[in-house]
Scaffold this motif. Structure first.
Motif, PDB file in Angstrom:
ATOM      1  N   LYS A 145       0.829  -1.208   0.000  1.00  0.00           N
ATOM      2  CA  LYS A 145       0.000   0.000   0.000  1.00  0.00           C
ATOM      3  C   LYS A 145       0.860   1.254   0.000  1.00  0.00           C
ATOM      4  O   LYS A 145       0.577   2.213  -0.711  1.00  0.00           O
ATOM      5  N   SER A 146       1.930   1.233   0.807  1.00  0.00           N
ATOM      6  CA  SER A 146       2.722   2.447   0.991  1.00  0.00           C
ATOM      7  C   SER A 146       4.081   2.398   0.328  1.00  0.00           C
ATOM      8  O   SER A 146       4.653   3.425   0.004  1.00  0.00           O
ATOM      9  N   GLY A 147       4.635   1.197   0.155  1.00  0.00           N
ATOM     10  CA  GLY A 147       6.005   1.078  -0.335  1.00  0.00           C
ATOM     11  C   GLY A 147       6.990   1.273   0.795  1.00  0.00           C
ATOM     12  O   GLY A 147       6.844   2.169   1.620  1.00  0.00           O
ATOM     13  N   PRO A 149      11.201   1.627   1.651  1.00  0.00           N
ATOM     14  CA  PRO A 149      12.550   1.756   1.104  1.00  0.00           C
ATOM     15  C   PRO A 149      13.301   0.442   1.248  1.00  0.00           C
ATOM     16  O   PRO A 149      13.207  -0.226   2.280  1.00  0.00           O
ATOM     17  N   GLY A 150      14.037   0.070   0.220  1.00  0.00           N
ATOM     18  CA  GLY A 150      14.780  -1.180   0.252  1.00  0.00           C
ATOM     19  C   GLY A 150      13.952  -2.391  -0.108  1.00  0.00           C
ATOM     20  O   GLY A 150      14.453  -3.513  -0.081  1.00  0.00           O
ATOM     21  N   GLN A 151      12.687  -2.158  -0.467  1.00  0.00           N
ATOM     22  CA  GLN A 151      11.797  -3.271  -0.804  1.00  0.00           C
ATOM     23  C   GLN A 151      11.018  -2.993  -2.092  1.00  0.00           C
ATOM     24  O   GLN A 151       9.820  -3.240  -2.169  1.00  0.00           O
ATOM     25  N   THR A 152      11.698  -2.489  -3.101  1.00  0.00           N
ATOM     26  CA  THR A 152      10.986  -2.244  -4.357  1.00  0.00           C
ATOM     27  C   THR A 152      10.420  -3.536  -4.928  1.00  0.00           C
ATOM     28  O   THR A 152       9.331  -3.545  -5.519  1.00  0.00           O
ATOM     29  N   ASN A 153      11.131  -4.638  -4.742  1.00  0.00           N
ATOM     30  CA  ASN A 153      10.628  -5.932  -5.230  1.00  0.00           C
ATOM     31  C   ASN A 153       9.431  -6.400  -4.413  1.00  0.00           C
ATOM     32  O   ASN A 153       8.378  -6.759  -4.963  1.00  0.00           O
ATOM     33  N   TYR A 154       9.557  -6.393  -3.100  1.00  0.00           N
ATOM     34  CA  TYR A 154       8.509  -6.875  -2.196  1.00  0.00           C
ATOM     35  C   TYR A 154       7.259  -5.993  -2.269  1.00  0.00           C
ATOM     36  O   TYR A 154       6.126  -6.496  -2.344  1.00  0.00           O
ATOM     37  N   SER A 155       7.458  -4.686  -2.245  1.00  0.00           N
ATOM     38  CA  SER A 155       6.316  -3.769  -2.308  1.00  0.00           C
ATOM     39  C   SER A 155       5.564  -3.907  -3.621  1.00  0.00           C
ATOM     40  O   SER A 155       4.331  -3.895  -3.650  1.00  0.00           O
ATOM     41  N   ALA A 157       5.447  -6.610  -5.514  1.00  0.00           N
ATOM     42  CA  ALA A 157       4.763  -7.902  -5.510  1.00  0.00           C
ATOM     43  C   ALA A 157       3.501  -7.855  -4.664  1.00  0.00           C
ATOM     44  O   ALA A 157       2.441  -8.363  -5.068  1.00  0.00           O
ATOM     45  N   LYS A 158       3.593  -7.237  -3.493  1.00  0.00           N
ATOM     46  CA  LYS A 158       2.442  -7.196  -2.595  1.00  0.00           C
ATOM     47  C   LYS A 158       1.336  -6.283  -3.138  1.00  0.00           C
ATOM     48  O   LYS A 158       0.148  -6.545  -2.917  1.00  0.00           O
ATOM     49  N   GLY A 243      -3.946   0.258  12.630  1.00  0.00           N
ATOM     50  CA  GLY A 243      -4.226   1.630  12.206  1.00  0.00           C
ATOM     51  C   GLY A 243      -3.100   2.283  11.429  1.00  0.00           C
ATOM     52  O   GLY A 243      -3.209   3.434  10.984  1.00  0.00           O
ATOM     53  N   ARG A 244      -2.001   1.527  11.226  1.00  0.00           N
ATOM     54  CA  ARG A 244      -0.877   2.092  10.470  1.00  0.00           C
ATOM     55  C   ARG A 244      -1.302   2.379   9.034  1.00  0.00           C
ATOM     56  O   ARG A 244      -1.968   1.571   8.394  1.00  0.00           O
ATOM     57  N   LEU A 245      -0.964   3.557   8.541  1.00  0.00           N
ATOM     58  CA  LEU A 245      -1.208   3.978   7.150  1.00  0.00           C
ATOM     59  C   LEU A 245      -2.680   4.173   6.816  1.00  0.00           C
ATOM     60  O   LEU A 245      -3.060   4.162   5.656  1.00  0.00           O
TER      61      LEU A 245
END
Length: 246
Positions: A145-147, A149-155, A157-158, A243-245
């Protein structure tokens, strides 16, 4: 959760040998379901199934392999007689900055999460369409949802899992097959507890509820979406993040 919300149903949970996947398997089993615990580590999946007891089997399966996923679904139907719940949970991380991430590490994460989920949805829905019933739950992440840093692949994919969920839900709704997604936030697992304490504390402090979640809280959300309590919900994205994000 001791209410038999999924009594008599058959579930597959991928990535079920440990962490959130194992807790999902436990909660579905406690809710009355027969559970196939699937994992790349066949021995660990089998051990986890033995610990659950009756109505549970462990199966080794590579979710990125088409034949393996088809075989997994066939095994569930052969052993328990149906497939009513499919939880696509298997995943990996290969974190690195854009500058340092390799193509191989990008592809690995996309393949496990996105192709693995798609193969699971496709194979499970082939059975569920014929039954005219079924619930598929795909595990996304608030990182999609938010992205992060360091997880361009994971974010990526999710986030893709959310799009896949909605498209599949539209295709399958008239077959009485529901497809939904769960987006966990910061959950207390072996992976997150390996983070530097100061980083974990900083992320936890940013959560409105001021605490990390527990695997059981994600599993209970999956149980809700797998059960008839959510009988008129499809294409949904349920955030489990304190409640995060929001």
């Amino acid at each position: 959760m001791d209410v038999a919300l999924v009594q008599g149903r058959t579930a597959i949970v991928t990535g079920a040998a440990q962490g959130i996947g194992l807790e999902i398997a436990r909660v579905l089993h406690a809710g009355g379901a027969s559970v196939v615990l699937a994992d790349l580590d066949a021995a660990a999946a089998t051990a986890a199934a033995v610990a659950l007891g009756d109505r549970a089997i462990g199966v080794g399966a590579d979710v990125t392999d088409e034949a393996a996923v088809d075989s997994l679904v066939a095994r569930a139907v052969e052993h328990f007689g149906s497939l009513d719940i499919m939880v696509n949970n298997a995943g990996i991380t290969r974190d690195a900055s854009l500058k340092k991430m390799t193509v191989d590490n990008f592809d690995a994460v996309i393949t496990v999460h996105l192709r693995g989920t798609w193969l699971g949805v496709r194979a499970a829905s082939a059975v569920m369409r014929e039954q005219k019933s079924g619930s598929i739950v795909n595990i996304s992440s608030l990182s999609g949802k938010s992205g992060n840093p360091g997880q361009t692949n994971y974010s990526a994919a999710k986030a893709g899992i959310v799009g896949l969920t909605k498209a599949a839900a539209k295709e399958l709704a008239h077959h009485n097959v529901r497809v939904n997604s769960v987006q966990p936030g910061l959950i207390r697992t072996a992976m997150t507890e390996a983070m530097p304490p100061e980083v974990f504390a900083e992320r936890e402090a940013a959560i409105p509820m001021k605490r990390a979640g527990e695997p059981r809280e994600v599993a209970n959300a999956v149980l809700f979406l797998a059960s008839e309590l959510s009988s008129y919900i499809t294409g949904g994205v349920l955030e489990v993040g304190g409640g995060r994000l929001m």
